[in-house]
Design a protein around this motif. Structure first.
Motif, short mmCIF file in Angstrom:
data_model
loop_
_atom_site.label_atom_id
_atom_site.label_comp_id
_atom_site.label_asym_id
_atom_site.label_seq_id
_atom_site.Cartn_x
_atom_site.Cartn_y
_atom_site.Cartn_z
N LEU A 76 19.05 12.02 8.07
CA LEU A 76 20.29 12.10 7.30
C LEU A 76 20.87 10.72 7.04
O LEU A 76 21.31 10.41 5.92
CB LEU A 76 21.31 12.97 8.03
N GLU A 98 27.25 13.97 7.76
CA GLU A 98 26.42 15.05 8.29
C GLU A 98 25.70 14.60 9.56
O GLU A 98 25.59 15.35 10.54
CB GLU A 98 25.39 15.49 7.25
N LYS A 127 19.06 8.84 4.42
CA LYS A 127 19.39 9.33 3.08
C LYS A 127 20.84 9.08 2.70
O LYS A 127 21.31 9.54 1.65
CB LYS A 127 19.09 10.83 2.98
N ARG A 158 23.57 10.16 4.25
CA ARG A 158 24.44 11.31 4.54
C ARG A 158 25.06 11.13 5.92
O ARG A 158 24.80 11.85 6.87
CB ARG A 158 23.64 12.60 4.41
#
Length: 459
Positions: free
Chosen positions: A201, A209, A204, A206
Motif C-alpha cells: 500500500l 490505508e 502505491k 496509499r
C-alpha cells in the motif's frame, strides 16, 4: 474460536488479529501441500483407469510442477501489480477449477490439463503466501508467522494422505483429487476479509490505508515503521527486476536461487510424491503403504511446528545447517539399506524410519527456512518479482526431480539414487555455510540496508 469472536478480532487489532490474518494467508500453503500429497495416493489407482506408458505416468505426476513454474513466473509480477490480497483470491479460484477438472477428467489429456491448472494456482500460492505474511508481520515474530505457511504445506500433505486413505479401499481417485475444491473455497471466502499488505500500500502511495493496517497489527512504533518503509520506497522508486543483476543484490540472488534448487535436488518431493511406491518396495501392501505415509506426514507437521518455535530464537542459518546435515546422514543410510541383499523385514523397518528422519530434518531446515528467507532478503520494489524468479527455479528443480526419479531408480538403481540425493545435500550444506545470511530479528528495511552497504549478516 466462534464466528462472533473471529469477527471481533477482525474488527479489532493486536496480537490476535495478526495471528488470524497470518493463519488465513497461510492457507495458500495448504493448497500447495494438498496438491503435493494427493497425487501420491491417487496415482496408484489412476493407473487402473487409463493405459499409460512410464513417460506419461511421469507427465501426470510432474504436470503440476510445470504449471507451478508457469504460475510462479507470472505470479511475482502479478503480486506487485494487483496486490498480495487479490493474487491470493485468484490462486484459490484457479485451484478450484483445476481440482474440478481433474475430478471429472474423462481421459489422460484432460487429467494432465487439470494438473497444469492446479499447478498454476500453487505457483501463485507458493509466492504470495509467505510474501504477504512477511510484509504484514512484526519483525520480532516474522519468522514464526511466515513459517506458518510451511506448516500449512505440511498439514496439506497430511490431510491429503488421510483423504487418500479414506478413498483407498474404493480406489476413488476422482474423489481424492476433487477434494482440493474444499480448501480452495475456504481460502477464497476468508481472504475477502483480510487487509492488504501495508508495504505494498505504501509503495502505491496509499499511506492512510497502510497506516490503518499497521495500527491493527502493531502495538507501537507505527509512524517510525511508515517512515522507514517510505524511505526505502524512495530509494527504489526507479528500480525494477533488472536490479537483481546489480552487484549489491547479487548475493541475495545467489542465496535465493541456490536454496531454491537445493531444496528440491536433495530429493524431498521424490519422497513425498512416490512415498507409497517406495514403501511398497519395503513390503507394505498398497492400502497399507498409503496408511504408512500418514505417519510420514504427521512427522512432517510435528517437526515444522518445532521449526516455527525455534526460527526466531535459534535463527535461520543454524536450523538450515542442522537440517541439511541430518538429510545427508539419513540419505546415506537409505542408500545403504536399499543396497544390502535380502531387503525387507528389519531392513524395511530401518528404511521406513530413515524416510521419517529424512522428512524430519527437511521440516526443520530447508522446508520452512527457504520460503522465509526469500520473503525477507529482497527489496520491496522487486520483492514479488524476485520471489517469482526464485520460485520458478524451485518449481523447475521440482519438476526435474519428480520426472526423473522413476528414470533414475530404473537406470542406476534405488541405492545410487538416494546416494545421489545425499551428495546433492552435502553440496547444499557447504552452500548454506558459505553463503546464507542470518536475518533473525531484523526489519526488512534493515536487511536491505545491509545489502546496499555490503554488510555481512553471517553469525
Amino acid at each position: 474460536m466462534s464466528t462472533e469472536n473471529i469477527r471481533d478480532v477482525m474488527r479489532g487489532g493486536g496480537d490476535r488479529f495478526i495471528y488470524v490474518v497470518s493463519a488465513m494467508a497461510a492457507l495458500n500453503g495448504l493448497l500447495f501441500g494438498f496438491d503435493t500429497g494427493i497425487i501420491s495416493g491417487a496415482f496408484l489407482f489412476i493407473q487402473d483407469s487409463f493405459v499409460m506408458s512410464p513417460f506419461v505416468e511421469g507427465v501426470i505426476v510432474s504436470g503440476a510442477m510445470a504449471g507451478a513454474a508457469a504460475g510462479a513466473a507470472i505470479g511475482g509480477q502479478l503480486a506487485d501489480r494487483l496486490g498480495r490480497r487479490r493474487l491470493i483470491f485468484l490462486a484459490a479460484i484457479v485451484f478450484f477449477v483445476g481440482s474440478f477438472t481433474m475430478a471429472v477428467a474423462p481421459n489422460v489429456p484432460i487429467l494432465v490439463a487439470g494438473r497444469l491448472i492446479d499447478g498454476v494456482a500453487i505457483g501463485f500460492a507458493s509466492i504470495v503466501g509467505p510474501l504477504y505474511i512477511s510484509e504484514i508481520a512484526p519483525p520480532e515474530i516474522r519468522g514464526g508467522l511466515t513459517s506458518l505457511n510451511q506448516l500449512m504445506v505440511t498439514l496439506g500433505i497430511l490431510i491429503s494422505y488421510f483423504v487418500n486413505f479414506a478413498f483407498a479401499d474404493a480406489g476413488a481417485w476422482r474423489w481424492m483429487l476433487g477434494a482440493g475444491m474444499v480448501p480452495a473455497v475456504i481460502l477464497a471466502v476468508g481472504i475477502l476479509k483480510m487487509p492488504e499488505s501495508p508495504r505494498w500500500l505504501l509503495e502505491k502511495g496509499r499511506t492512510e490505508e497502510a497506516r490503518a493496517v499497521l495500527n491493527r497489527t502493531r502495538s507501537e512504533g507505527v509512524e517510525e515503521e511508515i517512515a522507514e518503509i517510505e524511505e526505502t520506497v524512495d530509494k527504489q522508486s526507479d528500480s525494477g527486476l533488472r536490479d537483481l543483476l546489480q552487484p549489491w543484490l547479487r548475493p541475495a540472488l545467489v542465496v535465493g536461487l541456490g536454496l531454491a534448487v537445493f531444496q528440491q535436488i536433495t530429493g524431498i518431493n521424490a519422497v513425498i510424491y512416490y512415498a507409497p511406491t517406495i514403501l511398497e518396495s519395503t513390503g507394505f501392501g498398497g492400502v497399507t503403504s498409503i496408511l504408512a505415509t500418514v505417519g510420514i506426514g504427521a512427522i512432517n507437521v510435528i517437526m515444522t511446528v518445532v521449526a516455527i518455535a525455534l526460527v526466531d530464537r535459534v535463527g535461520r542459518r543454524k536450523l538450515l545447517l542442522v537440517g541439511v546435515g541430518g538429510m545427508v546422514a539419513t540419505l546415506a543410510v537409505l542408500g545403504t539399506v536399499f543396497y544390502l541383499p535380502g531387503f525387507g523385514g528389519f531392513l524395511g523397518i530401518i528404511a521406513t524410519a530413515s524416510l521419517m528422519l529424512f522428512v524430519s530434518f527437511f521440516a526443520i531446515g530447508l522446508g520452512p527456512v527457504f520460503w522465509l528467507l526469500i520473503s525477507e532478503i529482497y527489496p520491496l520494489s522487486v520483492r514479488g518479482s524476485a520471489m517469482g524468479v526464485v520460485t520458478v527455479a524451485n518449481w523447475g528443480a521440482n519438476l526435474l526431480v519428480s520426472l526423473l526419479f522413476p528414470v533414475l531408480t530404473a537406470g542406476i538403481g534405488t541405492p545410487s539414487t538416494f546416494w545421489l540425493f545425499g551428495l546433492c545435500s552435502l553440496v547444499g550444506l557447504v552452500f548454506v555455510y558459505r553463503f546464507v545470511p542470518e536475518t533473525k530479528g531484523r526489519t526488512l528495511e534493515a536487511i536491505e540496508d545491509d545489502l546496499r552497504q555490503n554488510i555481512s549478516m553471517m553469525d
